[in-house]
Design a protein around this motif. Structure first.
Motif, PDB file in Angstrom:
ATOM      1  N   ALA A 108       0.840  -1.200   0.000  1.00  0.00           N
ATOM      2  CA  ALA A 108       0.000   0.000   0.000  1.00  0.00           C
ATOM      3  C   ALA A 108       0.873   1.248   0.000  1.00  0.00           C
ATOM      4  O   ALA A 108       1.994   1.245   0.517  1.00  0.00           O
ATOM      5  N   VAL A 109       0.359   2.306  -0.613  1.00  0.00           N
ATOM      6  CA  VAL A 109       0.971   3.631  -0.544  1.00  0.00           C
ATOM      7  C   VAL A 109      -0.017   4.513   0.207  1.00  0.00           C
ATOM      8  O   VAL A 109      -1.136   4.731  -0.263  1.00  0.00           O
TER       9      VAL A 109
ATOM     10  N   ALA B  86      -4.189   0.509  -4.577  1.00  0.00           N
ATOM     11  CA  ALA B  86      -3.384   0.339  -3.369  1.00  0.00           C
ATOM     12  C   ALA B  86      -3.003   1.670  -2.738  1.00  0.00           C
ATOM     13  O   ALA B  86      -2.296   1.703  -1.736  1.00  0.00           O
ATOM     14  N   VAL B  87      -3.454   2.792  -3.326  1.00  0.00           N
ATOM     15  CA  VAL B  87      -3.192   4.121  -2.766  1.00  0.00           C
ATOM     16  C   VAL B  87      -4.346   4.471  -1.836  1.00  0.00           C
ATOM     17  O   VAL B  87      -5.512   4.459  -2.241  1.00  0.00           O
ATOM     18  N   GLU B  88      -4.035   4.762  -0.590  1.00  0.00           N
ATOM     19  CA  GLU B  88      -5.096   4.968   0.397  1.00  0.00           C
ATOM     20  C   GLU B  88      -4.683   6.022   1.428  1.00  0.00           C
ATOM     21  O   GLU B  88      -3.489   6.271   1.647  1.00  0.00           O
ATOM     22  N   ALA B  89      -5.695   6.630   2.044  1.00  0.00           N
ATOM     23  CA  ALA B  89      -5.440   7.630   3.072  1.00  0.00           C
ATOM     24  C   ALA B  89      -4.809   6.967   4.290  1.00  0.00           C
ATOM     25  O   ALA B  89      -5.178   5.853   4.676  1.00  0.00           O
TER      26      ALA B  89
ATOM     27  N   GLY C  94       2.012  11.444   9.156  1.00  0.00           N
ATOM     28  CA  GLY C  94       2.258  12.780   8.645  1.00  0.00           C
ATOM     29  C   GLY C  94       3.058  12.792   7.367  1.00  0.00           C
ATOM     30  O   GLY C  94       3.415  13.869   6.869  1.00  0.00           O
ATOM     31  N   SER C  95       3.384  11.630   6.810  1.00  0.00           N
ATOM     32  CA  SER C  95       4.186  11.566   5.589  1.00  0.00           C
ATOM     33  C   SER C  95       3.639  10.485   4.668  1.00  0.00           C
ATOM     34  O   SER C  95       2.826   9.642   5.074  1.00  0.00           O
ATOM     35  N   ILE C  96       4.114  10.538   3.421  1.00  0.00           N
ATOM     36  CA  ILE C  96       3.758   9.473   2.473  1.00  0.00           C
ATOM     37  C   ILE C  96       4.548   8.224   2.840  1.00  0.00           C
ATOM     38  O   ILE C  96       5.768   8.276   3.006  1.00  0.00           O
ATOM     39  N   GLU C  97       3.834   7.096   2.973  1.00  0.00           N
ATOM     40  CA  GLU C  97       4.476   5.838   3.348  1.00  0.00           C
ATOM     41  C   GLU C  97       4.242   4.773   2.280  1.00  0.00           C
ATOM     42  O   GLU C  97       3.125   4.626   1.774  1.00  0.00           O
ATOM     43  N   LEU C  98       5.296   4.068   1.957  1.00  0.00           N
ATOM     44  CA  LEU C  98       5.193   2.879   1.130  1.00  0.00           C
ATOM     45  C   LEU C  98       5.357   1.674   2.052  1.00  0.00           C
ATOM     46  O   LEU C  98       6.416   1.487   2.648  1.00  0.00           O
ATOM     47  N   VAL C  99       4.295   0.875   2.194  1.00  0.00           N
ATOM     48  CA  VAL C  99       4.354  -0.345   2.998  1.00  0.00           C
ATOM     49  C   VAL C  99       4.454  -1.526   2.034  1.00  0.00           C
ATOM     50  O   VAL C  99       3.544  -1.775   1.245  1.00  0.00           O
TER      51      VAL C  99
END
Length: 562
Positions: free
Chosen positions: A449-450, A473-476, A480-485
């Motif tokens: 997910a992003v 796979a892009v979700e809220a 406080g930052s953009i995360e790539l899991v």
């Protein structure tokens, strides 16, 4: 039918469960060795797709209210979907539009646990059941195509441990024959097939011998054609050369006949089953079948009485939904095949998965079509009309999108594989994203997910696009930052794998996926089923002979159908 039907009896398999004993006498030997060389297919294909289509369409068409609803609901029996000691039956991955495929395991039982099945003959009444047939039905996410893959009953593989809560029995994990798993409930067979193929299984439908008879009667008979006179004294099928309409016991004899067709092994029987099922599907879609209220009522009653299903299908309204999905697929886009196999080195009468089987499994799991367009290319999935943007599907980034160099990403590894966060962080930096991109604490995640904070949806979509991660796979997120899991669906490489988590998969190459496995589509009605010209049967006092010769020398035996 008079005499005995083909069956197997359980014996210890050395793996903690039970496995079927090899058939004795002429009934089992002739076809078994040939089948071990070229692979075998399941039986009774002309059964389950029909049952679902019928059950759903009947209720929709007739709509007679509470009485029929209660009656048909009362016919349906259910059992747990999964009976493995651990894990589950897997989970479908949505495509880029949020649609999911359907995978249904169809199980044909050889059990004699009711008076009607006991009258058919074969193994001792009440002696337990093995899976005569194991068919994995895959309906694509866009409902444009379907695949029906047989898993041979004689396949030897690593079986999971199972717990049958209903009968308070259990089996230990170990190598064994896959059809023996039904002795611990259909949920155990689901667990075994999922372990073998890694394909998620959403539902199962189990049917017994009587179900074949009732369904063939309910549709008014199933037209078939045979290339020559044929008599198989083991299944008791006896037909003259040419076309016939099979009802009742004759239908069961046809789909269970092994020694009469092809080379006398399961490959020939599978061809006959393909012809039977394709014909039954065409019968259901013909103008007069589903518009006749009497036939519709009969079909609904027969279909629901024939089934044992998982809780996800244990009601008429649930069957209606599945029937609707299945009826969207035209016969020309329904592909019948079998998994690739080869002879078991420990026993020539048993099978193991062939080297090409994994490619077929992966193609099905990735929801790639095995049907081809008129030019021979695999047909690409259809796309639904564009939908309005939502909170789960961010709008496309504007033309004046934030430059990559100003987008920092926090990368977390949830894949279970070592060093994934570092590899993806480096890949993002190489792609021009901020040098402030860094790695965070490892986590656990099934799917990649992003995640983005408020106001950063467009930037998150850029990150996903750069790596090939689908927009679904892009979700809220809450941070406080953009995360790539990084999830367990992405354990290697720096480009997201095609077909995972909704990522578009390249069209399959049917020839490659089906290498070593014959295939046919449900609209194929141009050829007669080929009768064996090998000495696959025998008659008392006359020795071995072909099914054609057996027909000529058994004038006192009545034909199965005129």
């Amino acid at each position: 039918m008079g005499g005995q039907a083909e069956t197997v009896e359980p014996v210890a398999d050395g793996g903690g469960g039970k496995a079927p004993r090899q058939r004795s006498g002429d009934e089992g030997r002739a076809g078994a060795r040939r089948a071990a060389k070229r692979g075998r297919k399941g039986r009774r294909r002309g059964l389950k797709i029909v049952a679902w289509s019928v059950a759903g369409l009947v209720v929709v068409t007739v709509g007679t209210g509470g009485y029929l609803y209660m009656r048909y609901n009362g016919n349906i029996k259910s059992a747990p979907l999964f009976a493995g000691e651990s894990g589950d039956a897997g989970h479908e991955v949505p495509d880029e539009f949020g649609r999911t495929p359907i995978n249904v395991l169809v199980i044909g039982s050889d059990g004699r646990d009711n008076p009607e099945d006991c009258e058919i003959g074969g193994s001792e009444c009440g002696a337990g059941a093995n899976a005569d047939v194991q068919l994995l039905l895959h309906v694509s996410a866009d409902r444009s195509n379907a695949t029906v893959m047989s898993i041979p009953r004689d396949l030897m593989t690593n079986l999971p441990g199972c717990v049958d809560k209903e009968h308070k029995t259990s089996s230990k994990a170990g190598r064994g024959q896959i059809n023996s798993t039904l002795q611990y409930g259909p949920g155990c067979t689901v667990a075994a097939v999922h372990q073998l193929t890694d394909i998620p299984i959403d539902h199962f439908i189990k049917v017994d011998f009587v179900g074949v008879i009732k369904m063939s009667d309910a549709v008014g008979g199933v037209p078939v054609c045979v290339s020559d006179d044929v008599y198989d004294p083991y299944s008791h099928l006896k037909l003259a050369k040419g076309s016939h309409t099979l009802k009742g016991m004759a239908a069961l004899q046809f789909v269970r006949t092994r020694h009469g067709f092809g080379d006398g092994g399961d490959l020939g029987r599978a061809s006959a089953q393909h012809a039977f099922l394709g014909s039954m599907i065409r019968q259901l879609k013909s103008a007069g079948t589903l518009t006749d209220p009497g036939k519709v009522l009969s079909l609904a009653d027969a279909a629901t009485k024939a089934l044992t299903v998982d809780p996800g299908l244990d009601g008429i309204t649930k069957l209606v939904g599945l029937a609707d999905d299945l009826n969207k697929v035209p016969p020309s886009r329904v592909t019948f095949t079998t998994m690739q196999t080869e002879a078991d080195p420990r026993d020539e009468n048993r099978l193991v998965a062939g080297p090409d089987a994994k490619k077929l499994f992966t193609t099905i799991k990735n929801d790639q079509s095995l049907s081809a367009d008129p030019n021979g290319a695999a047909t690409a999935p259809s796309s639904p009309p564009p939908a309005a943007p939502s909170s789960s599907a961010p709008a496309a980034p504007p033309a004046d999108a934030t430059p990559r160099k100003n987008i920092a990403v926090l990368v977390r590894n949830g894949s279970g594989a070592a060093h994934r966060a570092t590899a993806l962080a480096d890949a993002l930096k190489s792609a021009g994203f901020s040098r402030e991109t860094s790695t965070g604490k490892d986590t656990a995640a099934d799917r990649t997910a992003v995640r983005y904070p408020a106001g950063k949806a467009a930037e998150a979509k850029q990150v996903a696009a750069a790596l090939g991660v689908p927009e679904t796979a892009v979700e809220a997120g809450a941070g406080g930052s953009i995360e790539l899991v990084i999830g367990a669906d992405w354990t290697q490489g720096t480009s997201y794998p095609a077909g995972a988590n909704g990522a578009p998969a390249a069209p399959a190459d049917p020839a490659a996926a089906l290498k070593g496995a014959d295939a046919v589509t449900a609209d194929n009605d141009g050829n007669c089923t080929q009768v064996s010209h090998e000495k696959t049967v025998s008659l008392p006092g006359l020795g071995s002979m072909t099914p054609v010769q057996a027909f000529a020398r058994s004038k006192d035996v009545p034909v199965s159908a005129p």
